[in-house]
Design a protein around this motif. Structure first.
Motif, PDB file in Angstrom:
ATOM      1  N   ALA A 202       7.495  17.373  19.730  1.00  0.00           N
ATOM      2  CA  ALA A 202       8.011  16.481  18.687  1.00  0.00           C
ATOM      3  C   ALA A 202       7.748  15.024  19.028  1.00  0.00           C
ATOM      4  N   GLU A 203       7.904  14.665  20.297  1.00  0.00           N
ATOM      5  CA  GLU A 203       7.607  13.292  20.711  1.00  0.00           C
ATOM      6  C   GLU A 203       6.138  12.957  20.473  1.00  0.00           C
ATOM      7  N   GLY A 204       5.247  13.906  20.802  1.00  0.00           N
ATOM      8  CA  GLY A 204       3.831  13.693  20.530  1.00  0.00           C
ATOM      9  C   GLY A 204       3.562  13.564  19.049  1.00  0.00           C
ATOM     10  N   GLY A 205       4.259  14.354  18.227  1.00  0.00           N
ATOM     11  CA  GLY A 205       4.079  14.257  16.782  1.00  0.00           C
ATOM     12  C   GLY A 205       4.482  12.907  16.237  1.00  0.00           C
ATOM     13  N   VAL A 206       5.552  12.327  16.769  1.00  0.00           N
ATOM     14  CA  VAL A 206       5.985  10.986  16.340  1.00  0.00           C
ATOM     15  C   VAL A 206       4.904   9.948  16.647  1.00  0.00           C
ATOM     16  N   LYS A 207       4.324  10.041  17.834  1.00  0.00           N
ATOM     17  CA  LYS A 207       3.285   9.077  18.219  1.00  0.00           C
ATOM     18  C   LYS A 207       2.006   9.279  17.397  1.00  0.00           C
ATOM     19  N   VAL A 208       1.687  10.540  17.094  1.00  0.00           N
ATOM     20  CA  VAL A 208       0.525  10.805  16.239  1.00  0.00           C
ATOM     21  C   VAL A 208       0.737  10.196  14.861  1.00  0.00           C
ATOM     22  N   ALA A 209       1.921  10.382  14.303  1.00  0.00           N
ATOM     23  CA  ALA A 209       2.214   9.821  12.984  1.00  0.00           C
ATOM     24  C   ALA A 209       2.220   8.293  13.014  1.00  0.00           C
ATOM     25  N   GLY A 210       2.723   7.710  14.121  1.00  0.00           N
ATOM     26  CA  GLY A 210       2.694   6.250  14.251  1.00  0.00           C
ATOM     27  C   GLY A 210       1.279   5.719  14.293  1.00  0.00           C
TER      28      GLY A 210
ATOM     29  N   GLY B  95      -1.124   7.170  12.841  1.00  0.00           N
ATOM     30  CA  GLY B  95      -1.594   7.324  11.465  1.00  0.00           C
ATOM     31  C   GLY B  95      -1.250   6.118  10.608  1.00  0.00           C
ATOM     32  N   VAL B  96      -0.095   5.519  10.826  1.00  0.00           N
ATOM     33  CA  VAL B  96       0.262   4.283  10.115  1.00  0.00           C
ATOM     34  C   VAL B  96      -0.721   3.171  10.483  1.00  0.00           C
ATOM     35  N   HIS B  97      -1.041   3.071  11.772  1.00  0.00           N
ATOM     36  CA  HIS B  97      -2.026   2.086  12.244  1.00  0.00           C
ATOM     37  C   HIS B  97      -3.377   2.326  11.579  1.00  0.00           C
ATOM     38  N   LYS B  98      -3.773   3.594  11.483  1.00  0.00           N
ATOM     39  CA  LYS B  98      -5.063   3.929  10.881  1.00  0.00           C
ATOM     40  C   LYS B  98      -5.109   3.500   9.419  1.00  0.00           C
ATOM     41  N   LYS B  99      -4.086   3.815   8.655  1.00  0.00           N
ATOM     42  CA  LYS B  99      -4.050   3.432   7.244  1.00  0.00           C
ATOM     43  C   LYS B  99      -4.012   1.919   7.090  1.00  0.00           C
ATOM     44  N   THR B 100      -3.296   1.242   7.983  1.00  0.00           N
ATOM     45  CA  THR B 100      -3.249  -0.216   7.931  1.00  0.00           C
ATOM     46  C   THR B 100      -4.633  -0.809   8.170  1.00  0.00           C
ATOM     47  N   SER B 101      -5.352  -0.273   9.145  1.00  0.00           N
ATOM     48  CA  SER B 101      -6.710  -0.750   9.408  1.00  0.00           C
ATOM     49  C   SER B 101      -7.617  -0.517   8.211  1.00  0.00           C
TER      50      SER B 101
ATOM     51  N   SER C 246       0.805  -1.218   0.000  1.00  0.00           N
ATOM     52  CA  SER C 246       0.000   0.000   0.000  1.00  0.00           C
ATOM     53  C   SER C 246       0.848   1.282   0.000  1.00  0.00           C
ATOM     54  N   PRO C 247       0.657   2.145  -1.010  1.00  0.00           N
ATOM     55  CA  PRO C 247       1.358   3.440  -0.990  1.00  0.00           C
ATOM     56  C   PRO C 247       0.833   4.367   0.096  1.00  0.00           C
ATOM     57  N   GLU C 248      -0.424   4.173   0.516  1.00  0.00           N
ATOM     58  CA  GLU C 248      -0.972   5.002   1.590  1.00  0.00           C
ATOM     59  C   GLU C 248      -0.245   4.736   2.899  1.00  0.00           C
ATOM     60  N   ILE C 249       0.017   3.448   3.178  1.00  0.00           N
ATOM     61  CA  ILE C 249       0.758   3.115   4.392  1.00  0.00           C
ATOM     62  C   ILE C 249       2.191   3.621   4.280  1.00  0.00           C
ATOM     63  N   GLY C 250       2.777   3.479   3.075  1.00  0.00           N
ATOM     64  CA  GLY C 250       4.132   3.988   2.878  1.00  0.00           C
ATOM     65  C   GLY C 250       4.216   5.480   3.103  1.00  0.00           C
ATOM     66  N   GLU C 251       3.206   6.215   2.636  1.00  0.00           N
ATOM     67  CA  GLU C 251       3.176   7.659   2.854  1.00  0.00           C
ATOM     68  C   GLU C 251       3.097   7.981   4.346  1.00  0.00           C
ATOM     69  N   SER C 252       2.276   7.221   5.074  1.00  0.00           N
ATOM     70  CA  SER C 252       2.149   7.450   6.515  1.00  0.00           C
ATOM     71  C   SER C 252       3.459   7.153   7.244  1.00  0.00           C
ATOM     72  N   ARG C 253       4.169   6.132   6.776  1.00  0.00           N
ATOM     73  CA  ARG C 253       5.460   5.814   7.411  1.00  0.00           C
ATOM     74  C   ARG C 253       6.461   6.947   7.182  1.00  0.00           C
ATOM     75  N   HIS C 254       6.448   7.522   5.990  1.00  0.00           N
ATOM     76  CA  HIS C 254       7.353   8.651   5.730  1.00  0.00           C
ATOM     77  C   HIS C 254       6.943   9.871   6.546  1.00  0.00           C
ATOM     78  N   GLU C 255       5.639  10.035   6.771  1.00  0.00           N
ATOM     79  CA  GLU C 255       5.176  11.117   7.630  1.00  0.00           C
ATOM     80  C   GLU C 255       5.716  10.926   9.051  1.00  0.00           C
TER      81      GLU C 255
END
Length: 477
Positions: free
Chosen positions: A155-163, A165-171, A72-81
């Motif tokens: 920044a730590e909160g942003g990392v967890k939010v983005a992580g 987001g990867v879970h959300k796209k995976t679901s 999935s490119p959507e998950i890949g995009e979220s991982r780069h985010e």
């Protein structure tokens, strides 16, 4: 000849005019068989059909999900985010360390000698040499009134939010793949249903033609025409179902990234009800508060937003720092002056340790930034309120849909079983000459409708359980 049979032949002869019943039965049968195919065609995007292929790949649901998630490119995009926020965290962490600046230059140098200091002669400005210099400045923040620590927390909160987001796209990908997989199974089951009806109609047509050739008194050409008309409609719906299956396969292949030169099929042959029993409703609601990515994003987002407010407030206060500055320069055509009161840009060496305060004062700019950060925080609190109401509602709906689908399976299974017996009896009566083609059509229509409702109930049973896991945030764990 019995009285009942004589009466039947009289009625049958009177009906040899036009096909009064054909049109209504025709379209009722068409609607019940075509609804799913048309819906499936609208759901899937247009794509090219596969030709004959040499290779074949058969995958089950779990394998399709794994391939879809990996591709999935959507998950890949979220991982780069997520990588973007990790980079921001690296910047925030590094802000607490010393900042070193080095400047080195070289260029032409004007001639200068010591004796020029005590001479009344005009100094010679001849440029006949070169010089080089290097300046080093080191600044170490000592106290920033929370600016650095606030940015680190944000920044730590942003990392967890983005992580999350990867879970959300995976679901999302997991749920979408399940929907495609179950839709393909439903299309296959609908095709088998049409083939079943088609075989029964074809068999009745052959028997009718045989009785007409034998001159049987109960053989009726009108009934033959009706049966052939119903068979043509079944063939038309079969063609639509075949197209729907091809589209569904193509959609799955696109999702899992299979090339078009591979023959693909799924492992399961037919839809079956979900065999897993759900837990209690409240268990899923509690799990959602912990696992649902939206809740994680909101919780960590609030932490990050609060930290950004504190970071903007720190601009009200000064920055206290310590530093070291060193400079060295030399020229080929200049004497070194040892007098500390006489600096020479082209030829010197010195160093110093210092402490400093940096304080920027403005008239409303900092207030505006603090207000903006606070407004962003309040916006997120409203999203939190919405999620706390909407997500439990989504879970309850999926849970109730699952229960409803389970009940409908039992009801529709009994209904299509009875209509099948009706169809078998109608065909037997027709073969014996004591039934009509209309009775076969009515029974076939009812059987198709009941069996299709059963298949849709099984599909809903599967999808409602998938939606329940998705709503609780545990489908991709």
């Amino acid at each position: 000849m019995t009285a009942e049979r004589s009466q039947y032949l009289k009625v049958s002869n009177k009906k040899k005019v036009i096909f009064i019943e054909k049109t209504s039965c025709f379209f009722m049968m068409q609607r019940c068989i075509s609804v799913f195919v048309l819906t499936l065609a609208c759901f899937f995007p247009d794509s090219a059909f596969a030709n004959d292929r040499e290779n074949k790949m058969v995958l089950n649901l779990d394998q399709c999900i794994k391939k879809a998630v990996d591709l999935s490119p959507e998950i890949g995009e979220s991982r780069h985010e997520e990588d973007v926020y990790k980079s921001k965290k690296m910047q925030a962490d590094a802000a607490a360390y010393p900042q070193i600046e080095l400047l080195a230059i070289t260029g032409p140098s004007p001639k200068a000698r010591k004796e020029h200091l005590f001479s009344d002669d005009k100094p010679n400005s001849t440029i006949n040499g070169i010089f080089g210099s290097a300046d080093i400045t080191l600044i170490q923040p000592i106290y920033t009134f929370g600016k650095i620590s606030s940015y680190k927390q944000a920044a730590e909160g942003g990392v967890k939010v983005a992580g999350a987001g990867v879970h959300k796209k995976t679901s999302d990908i997991v749920l979408r793949t399940k929907e495609l997989y179950y839709s393909l199974l439903l299309a296959k089951d609908m095709r088998n249903l049409i083939l079943e009806i088609k075989d029964k109609l074809a068999d009745s047509i052959k028997k009718t033609e045989k009785h007409l050739e034998m001159g049987s008194p109960w053989a009726d050409e009108l009934n033959l025409y009706k049966l052939k008309a119903f068979l043509g409609e079944a063939n038309r719906n079969l063609n639509e179902t075949d197209k729907g299956i091809a589209l569904a396969k193509d959609a799955i292949m696109t999702t899992i990234g299979l090339p078009r030169d591979i023959e693909f099929d799924i492992e399961d042959a037919s839809l079956t009800p979900e065999d897993r029993m759900p837990e209690k409703l409240n268990n899923y609601i509690e799990k959602a508060k912990e696992k649902r990515p939206e809740f994680v994003q909101i919780a960590q987002g609030l932490i990050a937003r609060k930290a950004l407010i504190d970071a903007e407030k720190s601009a009200y206060y000064p920055l206290i720092f310590a530093g070291i500055k060193a400079s060295i320069a030399g020229a080929t055509n200049r004497d070194k002056i040892e007098n500390p009161y006489i600096p020479d840009y082209f030829n010197h060496a010195y160093g110093a340790v210092f402490m400093g305060v940096k304080w920027s004062l403005d008239f409303g700019i900092t207030d505006g930034k603090v207000s903006e950060a606070r407004a962003e925080y309040l916006k997120l609190t409203e999203k939190k309120r919405f999620a706390e109401d909407a997500i439990p509602l989504q879970i309850r709906k999926a849970y109730l849909d699952f229960e409803e689908a389970g009940k409908n399976i039992l009801e529709t299974e009994a209904a299509y079983s009875n209509t099948r017996k009706w169809l078998v009896s109608a065909i037997a009566n027709f073969d014996l000459g004591i039934g009509e083609a209309k009775e076969i059509a009515d029974a076939a229509m009812a059987y198709v409708m009941m069996k299709a409702n059963y298949l849709r109930s099984v599909y809903n049973h599967r999808m409602s359980y998938a939606n329940l896991l998705y709503a609780a945030g545990i489908d991709s764990n």
